[in-house]
Design an enzyme around this catalytic site. Structure first.
Site, short mmCIF file in Angstrom:
data_model
loop_
_atom_site.label_atom_id
_atom_site.label_comp_id
_atom_site.label_asym_id
_atom_site.label_seq_id
_atom_site.Cartn_x
_atom_site.Cartn_y
_atom_site.Cartn_z
N CYS A 55 0.82 -1.20 0.00
CA CYS A 55 0.00 0.00 0.00
C CYS A 55 0.86 1.26 0.00
O CYS A 55 0.56 2.23 -0.70
CB CYS A 55 -0.93 0.01 1.21
N ARG A 132 -8.51 -4.60 -1.97
CA ARG A 132 -7.64 -3.81 -2.83
C ARG A 132 -8.41 -3.62 -4.14
O ARG A 132 -8.10 -4.24 -5.16
CB ARG A 132 -6.29 -4.49 -3.05
#
Length: 214
Positions: A55, A132
């Protein structure tokens, strides 16, 4: 919260062409209402957790490329189940450690209400480890593209930019984009609709290139 959510299904039934569920939430830039962005493109992207390696790599690149999205009138909007204080601490750490300022808001979603509304995870999930997801929302509030990645695979920001360019060109020029299309390259004409048009086009009638206006 609005949207086609049903409690008896394991996942919400959001699809390309659906209206994006509206929501109000706290973000790193203050109170936020999704529908307030009508008239602009929105790239809504969720990440599993703050302070995680994949991330962080995504946010560094997205932050650096944010001006390119802004030039195309597209707002970047991050989201995770982490709290606002966690988001703020992570943003500060990214700037301090990598000299990169995160210029876009990050939504807190500790109840996972937004994640569930968008089908980013199972309605019964108790954590956000698999989230995600990416949603391209057009200026009318319609979902135009949905992408989902496993937590272990980072997204390609270059591909996100390419998709945005393709969606905007499709709307502007009434064309289709071929495999790997990049801005400035020839596109494809929409499918022919009559026998006369097919006969006139010749043997390659099913794949007709079309140059774009400048």
């Amino acid at each position: 919260m609005t949207g086609p959510i049903t409690d008896d299904l394991p996942f919400p039934t959001l699809r390309i062409g659906d209206e994006a569920p509206d929501f109000t939430a706290r973000t790193t830039h203050g109170e936020f209402v999704l529908s307030a962005l009508r008239g602009r493109w929105v790239l809504l992207f969720a990440h599993p957790a703050d302070f995680t390696p994949v991330c962080t790599s995504e946010f560094i690149t997205l932050s650096r490329q944010e001006p390119a999205f802004r030039e195309r009138d597209c707002v970047l909007l991050g989201l995770s189940a982490d709290s606002l204080p966690s988001h703020l601490a992570w943003v500060s750490a990214i700037e301090e450690q990598y000299n990169v300022r995160v210029p876009f808001p990050i939504v807190e979603d500790p109840s996972m209400e937004v994640a569930r509304a968008y089908g980013m995870m199972d309605l019964q999930a108790q954590n956000s480890a698999t989230v995600r997801s990416v949603f391209f929302i057009d200026p009318t509030g319609i979902i135009r593209t949905i992408l989902t990645y496993p937590a272990s695979v980072g997204r390609s920001v270059a591909e996100l930019q390419r998709i945005l360019c393709a969606l905007q060109e499709v709307d502007r020029s009434n064309i289709l984009t071929p495999e790997g299309w990049q801005p400035g390259e020839p596109a494809i004409a929409p499918p022919l609709q009559t026998q006369e048009a097919v006969e006139k086009a010749g043997p390659s009638w099913f794949l007709q290139p079309k140059r774009l206006r400048s």
